[in-house]
Design an enzyme around this catalytic site. Structure first.
Site, PDB file in Angstrom:
ATOM      1  N   GLY A  89      43.246  36.445  28.513  1.00  0.00           N
ATOM      2  CA  GLY A  89      42.127  35.821  27.803  1.00  0.00           C
ATOM      3  C   GLY A  89      40.772  36.278  28.313  1.00  0.00           C
ATOM      4  N   GLU A 128      36.980  35.955  35.429  1.00  0.00           N
ATOM      5  CA  GLU A 128      35.818  35.252  35.990  1.00  0.00           C
ATOM      6  C   GLU A 128      34.989  36.068  36.974  1.00  0.00           C
ATOM      7  OE1 GLU A 128      39.105  34.480  36.681  1.00  0.00           O
ATOM      8  OE2 GLU A 128      39.357  33.935  38.786  1.00  0.00           O
ATOM      9  N   ASN A 129      34.932  37.403  36.860  1.00  0.00           N
ATOM     10  CA  ASN A 129      34.152  38.211  37.800  1.00  0.00           C
ATOM     11  C   ASN A 129      32.781  37.583  38.053  1.00  0.00           C
ATOM     12  OD1 ASN A 129      36.167  40.345  37.260  1.00  0.00           O
ATOM     13  ND2 ASN A 129      35.142  40.374  35.281  1.00  0.00           N
ATOM     14  N   GLU A 139      36.336  30.008  32.707  1.00  0.00           N
ATOM     15  CA  GLU A 139      35.815  31.135  33.502  1.00  0.00           C
ATOM     16  C   GLU A 139      34.534  30.723  34.216  1.00  0.00           C
ATOM     17  OE1 GLU A 139      38.040  33.215  33.785  1.00  0.00           O
ATOM     18  OE2 GLU A 139      39.143  32.815  31.938  1.00  0.00           O
TER      19      GLU A 139
HETATM   20  N1  B3K Z   1      41.830  34.846  36.747  1.00  0.00           N
HETATM   21  C1  B3K Z   1      42.105  35.497  35.495  1.00  0.00           C
HETATM   22  C2  B3K Z   1      43.525  35.927  35.336  1.00  0.00           C
HETATM   23  C3  B3K Z   1      43.832  37.233  35.947  1.00  0.00           C
HETATM   24  C4  B3K Z   1      45.213  37.684  35.558  1.00  0.00           C
HETATM   25  C5  B3K Z   1      45.623  38.908  36.278  1.00  0.00           C
HETATM   26  N2  B3K Z   1      46.894  39.388  35.800  1.00  0.00           N
HETATM   27  C6  B3K Z   1      41.726  34.641  34.337  1.00  0.00           C
HETATM   28  C7  B3K Z   1      41.701  33.189  34.585  1.00  0.00           C
HETATM   29  O1  B3K Z   1      42.653  32.557  34.958  1.00  0.00           O
HETATM   30  O2  B3K Z   1      40.656  32.641  34.438  1.00  0.00           O
HETATM   31 ZN    ZN Z   2      41.608  30.917  35.721  1.00  0.00          ZN
END
Ligand code: B3K
Ligand code: ZN
Length: 847
Positions: free
Chosen positions: A254, A257-258, A291
């Protein structure tokens, strides 16, 4: 490449890295097939670490040069990284590598999507960008220089300087490499601003491909709503001068959250009334919130290692569900979450992919971004809040932020703030993190001398990862209703801690009817012979009232399937009454008609010793809906007309609820009028919600061809709408035609199988079509296996995720089982199968 003996990583083996990083400088010279990445990293020995090996992860990198304090060095290279002799005092590592974004179809690391450079580094993608200790407990500030094409050049943090074809960014907040991001390309910005409650003025931008500008306003509003909500509810303000979101077409999930630069699958952020359904709008609002909330729960406080994934994901899912409940309807959100949990998490818990919320081993971490880690992880936090109370929960979370800001933490850290701030011992509660499986809670009752008793037993079957399950702490929200339907006792939280416990309620004038597990207060299966008809009529808890309808429907369906009985009159009359009750929220009324999923019925049949027959399940569901349609036939036209929105389209809860109910009624009406009303709705639709629900009903009525062609002609240039066109045809197909329909669509000129959204829309829809996927002739299994084998070398992550479609194979009859086994074997024996898919197929087969 297949890894001959994939390595298993264990939580118990955690060791801190031998070095700290003081700062990171990166320079990118972007070129599609030959990007140069230069890193300058200041390392210092980590006094806390015993292992002083200088190992940097790195995959598919061409090393150009490496230097330590300006002197050239020759590291030892393997396919997973490099080691090098380094000084025992602080030093500067400089390194240049070349990478090939154009050849990166796995969408992990730096890749190209529609000519735009973008990144995905969680969990372990940064190692495909440069040599680095790619682990979440190594945190640093980053300064990034991008030399690239004309257009937009973005990275994390705040902009420092820019010119024609270059830009520099600095992120002052220490972060792990998985939060690194870079975007470069021809993009247009939809801008806004936000001033935090601390007085910081933040420039907000949503970057999209030219042509998508008209689909940004809703996402931007959702972002501002999320920022306000996090300040108000969790006291968390944003901490940079800019917040950027970028929409990309090719993305494995989806969104991501960088820090300061969220990257979104276009489907999770772009919205307009003409092209997006109400459900799309709600999902977009939730993902933007999710995010954004990660900025504190995930970024400012991150995970020590990937076993702690639920620390950020469970908490952030819990936060985004609280947000949606506040923005929309709390009962509707709760019911939707439970539907989703039962559809996606329960099968995980009940099958070969079962794992604890905090797993203890893995081969490929990407295979553990699961409903168990995310959604059950959120349920665990919800239980914690129920047990300690809302105020104590807030105090504990405040302590978590105070104590751990800037750190990489564990579940132990999280639970300790609750223990320290409430004085409660959470040793037993912690089993929710370490034991896999869904507990069953069985209830019997008694009444004597004015005292009512409830005897509650919990049980958890042993599983591959939990061989000796122990009782868990289960908060049971219970209310008691008097025989006349009034409430004899409001909701109380009973704490079940033993294998079996009896709770007494003195002072009852007559034997009450219990309403157990109100609000679905714990993620368990409740086994209780309740008077569901009574609860459907009288329960004051909206969740349990809905649950009563579910239980009646489930019992009716199971009885039809196993004994051939007619649909249950109590369900039919109860639902007919509720559907017409305009004192109830339309969204809630529509959910009342949401039957237990076909897959959930298969699970229930399996659990009770039957072999599920997908065709019989399909037929029973239709018979029940047809019976309701026939019962309500005379009232349907007027009810449908009364539930049409008259105002201009808005994707809010009130209008969406009314359209959801309208669509439910249209389905019932279509059986009566053969699709006339659906055709009228299709012809007059001015928004995607109405257009799509009308189209679905036309297809079901066997008169969808013209509308499908018209739809394709109207939307052929809109890739997100075309995903719906692909998916709908598969999901509305008759079971016998589902695989053929999907197969024909894979030959359509617009079927771009390398795009995860299009692949999922088509093959994912087949996997989600219970009776179609499990068609007797095995055509569903074979087609999915063919495509998984095709996709694996190109995109292992998406392939591996979709293997889960086979996880329930042991439920079915011997013929289906052997057909599935054959397909699993065919996938497993594919030369060069990825580590991701190998792990999934092995786990599914070994159970
Ligand atoms: N933290 C990311 C998910 C990353 C998945 C890597 N295979 C999105 C989320 O959970 O907000
Ligand atoms: Zn997440």
């Amino acid at each position: 490449m297949r890894d001959a003996s994939p390595q298993t990583i264990f939580l118990a083996d955690y060791n801190p890295f031998g070095f700290r990083i003081e700062e990171v400088h990166l320079t990118f010279d972007l070129a599609p097939s030959a990007t140069r990445v230069t890193s300058r990293i200041r390392f210092a020995p980590n006094a806390q670490a015993t292992d002083k090996t200088f190992f940097l992860h790195g995959e598919n990198l061409s090393l150009i040069s490496a230097k330590i304090d300006g002197e050239a060095v020759t590291p030892t290279l393997t396919s997973e990284g490099l080691t090098c002799d380094v000084p025992s005092i602080p030093f500067t590592w400089e390194c240049e590598v070349q990478i090939d974004p154009e050849a990166n179809t796995a969408l992990k690391g730096l890749y190209l999507s529609g000519g735009m450079y973008c990144t995905q580094c969680e969990a372990e993608g940064f190692r495909k960008i440069t040599y680095y200790p790619d682990r979440p407990d190594v945190m640093s500030t980053f300064t990034v220089r991008i030399n690239g094409p004309h257009g937009t050049l973005l990275s994390n943090g705040n902009p420092v300087a820019s010119g024609d074809g270059w830009a520099e960014w600095h992120d002052p907040w220490p972060k792990p490499a998985y939060l690194f991001a870079l975007v470069a390309g021809e993009l247009v910005a939809h801008r806004d601003t936000f001033t935090t409650n601390e007085g910081r003025k933040v420039d907000l931008a949503l970057y999209v491909r030219p042509g998508d500008e008209g689909k940004c306003a809703f996402g931007m509003q959702a972002l501002k709503d999320s920022m306000i909500w996090d300040e108000k509810v969790y006291g968390r303000a944003y901490d940079l001068d800019v917040f950027n979101i970028v929409a990309v077409d090719d993305f494995n999930m989806g969104a991501m959250e960088n820090k300061g630069l969220n990257i979104f699958n276009a489907s999770a952020v772009l919205a307009s009334p003409e092209t997006s359904t109400d459900m799309n709008f709600e999902r977009i609002e939730a993902i933007i919130a999710h995010e954004y909330f990660h900025n504190w729960t995930g970024n400012r406080i991150t995970c020590r290692d990937w076993f702690q994934l639920c620390l950020k994901e469970g908490l952030t899912v819990f936060r985004d569900s609280q947000f949606t409940a506040d923005m929309r309807s709390a009962p509707v959100k709760r019911i939707s979450d439970v539907i989703d949990l039962r559809a996606r998490q329960f099968p995980e818990d009940q099958g070969p992919l079962s794992h604890p919320v905090r797993p203890e081993s893995f081969q490929e971490i990407n295979n553990f971004y699961t409903a168990t880690v995310y959604e059950k992880g959120a349920e665990v936090i919800r239980m914690l809040q129920t047990l300690v109370g809302a105020d104590a929960y807030s105090k504990a979370v405040d302590l978590y932020f105070d104590r751990h800001d800037g750190q990489a933490c564990t579940i132990e850290d999280w639970l300790r703030v609750f223990e320290d701030s409430t004085g409660r011992d959470l040793t037993q509660f912690k089993r929710w993190y370490s034991q896999a499986g869904t507990p069953t809670v069985s209830v019997t009752d008694g009444f004597a001398d004015g005292t009512y008793t409830l005897t509650v037993t919990q049980s958890l079957p042993p599983s591959a990862t939990t061989s000796d399950p122990k009782p868990q702490v289960i908060p049971l929200a219970v209310g008691l209703l008097a025989p006349d339907g009034t409430e004899a006792m409001g909701t109380q939280i009973l704490e079940l801690t033993d294998a079996s416990q009896t709770f007494t309620f003195p002072g009852m004038a007559a034997k009450p009817v219990p309403s157990i597990l109100r609000g679905f207060s714990a993620p368990v299966v409740l086994d209780h012979a309740a008077d569901h008809g009574f609860l459907l009529a009288h329960d004051t808890d909206p969740f349990n009232r809905w649950e009563a309808a579910q239980n009646l429907a489930r019992a009716s369906l199971i009885s039809t399937i196993t004994k051939g009985t007619a649909p249950d009159e109590a369900w039919l009359s109860g639902i007919a009454k509720l559907l017409a009750d305009d004192t109830l929220d339309p969204a809630y009324r529509s959910l009342m008609l949401d039957l237990p999923s076909q897959s959930a019925l298969a699970a229930e049949l399996h659990r009770t010793g039957h072999t599920p027959d997908p065709d019989a399940i399909w037929d029973a569901g239709h018979a029940l809906k047809y019976a309701l349609s026939d019962l309500m036939a005379d009232d349907l036209p007027a009810l449908y007309a009364a539930n049409q929105v008259q105002e201009a389209y808005a994707p809010d809860a009130a209008q969406s609820g009314m359209r959801a109910l309208g669509s439910t009624l249209l389905t019932l009406l279509t059986r009566q009028d053969g699709g006339d009303q659906a055709q009228a709705q299709y012809d007059n639709a001015d928004n995607m919600t109405l257009q799509l629900s009308a189209l679905a009903n036309l297809i079901r009525a066997g008169r969808g061809d013209a509308a499908l062609s018209q739809f394709e002609a109207q939307w052929k240039d809109d890739r997100l709408v075309m995903d719906k066109w692909f998916g709908l045809q598969v999901s509305t197909a008759d079971p016998d035609d589902a695989a053929d329909t999907a197969k024909a669509l894979t030959k359509h000129k617009a079927f771009n199988w390398k795009n995860p959204n299009r692949f999922r829309a088509t093959l994912g829809a087949l996997a989600g079509h219970h009776a179609g996927f499990h068609a007797k002739d095995g055509s569903g299994y074979a087609l999915l296996a063919d495509w998984l084998i095709t996709l694996d070398p190109v995109n292992p992550q998406t392939t591996a995720r979709m293997c889960a479609a086979f996880q329930t194979w042991r439920r079915y009859d011997g013929i289906r089982q052997s057909m599935i086994q054959k397909e699993l074997e065919r996938i497993a024996n594919t030369p060069g199968l990825s580590r991701d898919t190998t792990e999934m197929i092995t786990r599914i087969r070994e159970a």
